[in-house]
Design a protein around this motif. Structure first.
Motif, mmCIF file in Angstrom:
data_model
loop_
_atom_site.group_PDB
_atom_site.id
_atom_site.type_symbol
_atom_site.label_atom_id
_atom_site.label_comp_id
_atom_site.label_asym_id
_atom_site.label_seq_id
_atom_site.Cartn_x
_atom_site.Cartn_y
_atom_site.Cartn_z
ATOM 1 N N UNK A 1 35.822 39.132 36.846
ATOM 2 C CA UNK A 1 35.569 37.824 37.432
ATOM 3 C C UNK A 1 34.071 37.542 37.496
ATOM 4 N N UNK A 2 33.704 36.295 37.238
ATOM 5 C CA UNK A 2 32.353 35.806 37.493
ATOM 6 C C UNK A 2 32.395 35.010 38.789
ATOM 7 N N UNK A 3 31.449 35.272 39.683
ATOM 8 C CA UNK A 3 31.550 34.735 41.042
ATOM 9 C C UNK A 3 30.201 34.225 41.549
ATOM 10 N N UNK A 4 30.276 33.486 42.621
ATOM 11 C CA UNK A 4 29.093 33.188 43.427
ATOM 12 C C UNK A 4 28.815 34.451 44.246
ATOM 13 N N UNK A 5 27.669 35.095 44.062
ATOM 14 C CA UNK A 5 27.429 36.376 44.742
ATOM 15 C C UNK A 5 27.369 36.273 46.258
ATOM 16 N N UNK A 6 27.168 35.064 46.777
ATOM 17 C CA UNK A 6 27.072 34.865 48.223
ATOM 18 C C UNK A 6 28.369 34.331 48.814
ATOM 19 N N UNK A 7 29.475 34.550 48.101
ATOM 20 C CA UNK A 7 30.796 34.123 48.575
ATOM 21 C C UNK A 7 31.705 35.351 48.708
ATOM 22 N N UNK A 8 31.505 36.158 49.755
ATOM 23 C CA UNK A 8 32.279 37.391 49.900
ATOM 24 C C UNK A 8 33.774 37.153 50.057
ATOM 25 N N UNK A 9 34.166 36.010 50.607
ATOM 26 C CA UNK A 9 35.586 35.720 50.791
ATOM 27 C C UNK A 9 36.311 35.666 49.446
ATOM 28 N N UNK A 10 35.756 34.933 48.498
ATOM 29 C CA UNK A 10 36.390 34.825 47.175
ATOM 30 C C UNK A 10 36.378 36.157 46.450
ATOM 31 N N UNK A 11 35.270 36.890 46.563
ATOM 32 C CA UNK A 11 35.187 38.208 45.917
ATOM 33 C C UNK A 11 36.248 39.135 46.492
ATOM 34 N N UNK A 12 36.413 39.116 47.803
ATOM 35 C CA UNK A 12 37.420 39.952 48.442
ATOM 36 C C UNK A 12 38.830 39.570 47.997
ATOM 37 N N UNK A 13 39.070 38.277 47.794
ATOM 38 C CA UNK A 13 40.389 37.832 47.328
ATOM 39 C C UNK A 13 40.710 38.382 45.938
ATOM 40 N N UNK A 14 39.693 38.450 45.068
ATOM 41 C CA UNK A 14 39.890 39.043 43.739
ATOM 42 C C UNK A 14 40.271 40.518 43.872
ATOM 43 N N UNK A 15 39.630 41.206 44.799
ATOM 44 C CA UNK A 15 39.923 42.631 45.003
ATOM 45 C C UNK A 15 41.317 42.828 45.588
ATOM 46 N N UNK A 16 41.721 41.930 46.475
ATOM 47 C CA UNK A 16 43.075 42.000 47.032
ATOM 48 C C UNK A 16 44.106 41.854 45.915
ATOM 49 N N UNK A 17 43.826 40.996 44.957
ATOM 50 C CA UNK A 17 44.734 40.820 43.820
ATOM 51 C C UNK A 17 44.886 42.118 43.041
ATOM 52 N N UNK A 18 43.777 42.829 42.840
ATOM 53 C CA UNK A 18 43.848 44.127 42.171
ATOM 54 C C UNK A 18 44.707 45.112 42.974
ATOM 55 N N UNK A 19 44.534 45.099 44.291
ATOM 56 C CA UNK A 19 45.246 46.033 45.150
ATOM 57 C C UNK A 19 46.749 45.734 45.191
ATOM 58 N N UNK A 20 47.080 44.454 45.228
ATOM 59 C CA UNK A 20 48.486 44.075 45.396
ATOM 60 C C UNK A 20 49.250 43.968 44.077
ATOM 61 N N UNK A 21 48.529 43.994 42.969
ATOM 62 C CA UNK A 21 49.181 43.891 41.660
ATOM 63 C C UNK A 21 48.603 44.960 40.726
#
Length: 377
Positions: free
Chosen positions: A319-339
């Motif tokens: 994923x390419x992200x806004x580095x100052x948006x930890x919420x969105x980054x964390x959501x990407x990681x949750x997707x990895x964890x749950x799938x």
């Protein structure tokens, strides 16, 4: 076969691009190859490549040019590949005496922000313009250009459009890759950051994203893997403050690994990060380690930089992200964890992308041919 000399001020003699890729490729073609660096101390031969390297980067301009000039005279090259303007200037003097090709390999944004940082306004504007003129002068002296990425073509390719040039990305050789596609562990993830522990390079953004993830997933077995260090006192202070602020329970901090062992050092990582600041210079610089992470089979989360979008389809393996948006980054990681299947798919895509597109063997011959043509101009 022609003699090929590499000159560099800012890179070590064993730099990954210069020594492990370019110099070795030319040596294997039968050339006599030498590297002269001003950023490390070594005199001798390594794997058939002659090295004359001195730790004099802090010396004055005249003294550094003299070191280069002596190395040039002793080696009598047919082609000189330079990594910085000062190296080009030293090569330019020899060019006046002998018909020799001067290839400027532009891998750094010039002038960089760190060059301007010591000066306050309005002196910073004056020095930025001065360094810009130095870059143009180096471009004028050079006979050929190699650009590390498309975004570094400005200004030289625009001011000197008739000089031959090529794009040579930072793709790694398979010989230095330790692939390790991880099988996801339930409710467990290892997040990895390598490089400089500084605010500008994004260590704070990385910690903020990891902290947001653990808040979203209570009970998560979160592991933090850091490889690298701080270069300046202010970066050391900043890093210490971040460690105190977040207090991660399972954190491993390792020193910078040798180039040959770099990909092995982070082999246990699940996801690799680079969340550097979104500024003008960073937008025009393609992070090299992106290709090493992909080659290792690691999904990545990177700052959404213009240079990355131009060269790499990260959507295949991260994923390419806004580095100052930890919420969105964390959501990407949750997707990895749950799938887990999604994670494995991205990990396999990373390795496949490297094998098909981003490996040194795919571009090595074009580099060798470009240098051959430069010698014969």
């Amino acid at each position: 076969m022609p003699n090929i000399l590499f000159l560099t001020t800012a890179h070590r003699h064993d730099d990954d691009r210069i020594f492990y890729h370019q110099a070795k490729a030319l040596k294997n073609e039968g050339h006599k190859v030498k590297i002269c660096s001003l950023s490390s101390e070594f005199q001798g031969t390594n794997e058939g490549i002659e090295i004359e390297s001195y730790q004099v980067i802090e010396k004055g301009t005249e003294e550094k040019i003299k070191v280069f000039e002596k190395a040039i005279e002793r080696f009598d090259p047919d082609c000189i590949i330079c990594s910085e303007p000062l190296a080009v200037m030293a090569a330019g003097k020899f060019k006046k005496q002998k018909k020799v090709s001067v290839v400027y390999d532009i891998t750094e944004w010039y002038p960089s922000m760190r060059m301007i940082e010591p000066f306050s306004f309005p002196l910073n504007i004056f020095h930025a313009f001065k360094f810009f003129l130095i870059q143009l002068y180096a471009g004028f002296i050079s006979t050929h250009y190699i650009f590390g990425e498309e975004t570094k073509k400005f200004p030289l390719a625009y001011f000197f459009p008739f000089k031959k040039n090529m794009i040579l990305p930072y793709y790694p050789d398979e010989a230095y890759i330790y692939p390790n596609i991880k099988n996801p562990e339930e409710n467990t993830i290892t997040l990895c950051y390598t490089g400089q522990f500084s605010e500008e390079k994004g260590i704070g953004n990385f910690f903020a994203a990891a902290d947001c993830l653990r808040k979203k997933k209570p009970g998560l077995r979160l592991r933090i893997l850091l490889i690298g260090g701080s270069r300046k006192e202010k970066d050391e202070r900043y890093f210490a403050e971040q460690l105190e602020k977040y207090r991660f329970e399972k954190i491993t901090i390792g020193k910078s690994a040798s180039f040959e062992k770099f990909t092995e050092a982070y082999s246990e990582a699940d996801v690799c990060f680079d969340l550097r600041a979104m500024n003008y210079e960073n937008h025009h610089c393609l992070p090299i380690k992106l290709f090493y992470y992909a080659a290792s089979g690691k999904p990545v989360i990177y700052t959404d930089l213009k240079a990355i979008r131009q060269h790499v389809d990260v959507s295949e393996f991260g994923f390419l992200v806004n580095p100052e948006d930890p919420e969105t980054i964390a959501e990407h990681l949750v997707k990895y964890l749950e799938d887990p299947e999604f994670y494995l798919g991205q990990a396999r895509n990373a390795r496949a992308a490297y094998e098909k597109k981003y490996n040194w063997s795919a571009i090595k011959e074009s580099f060798v041919s470009f240098i051959h043509d430069a010698v014969q101009r």
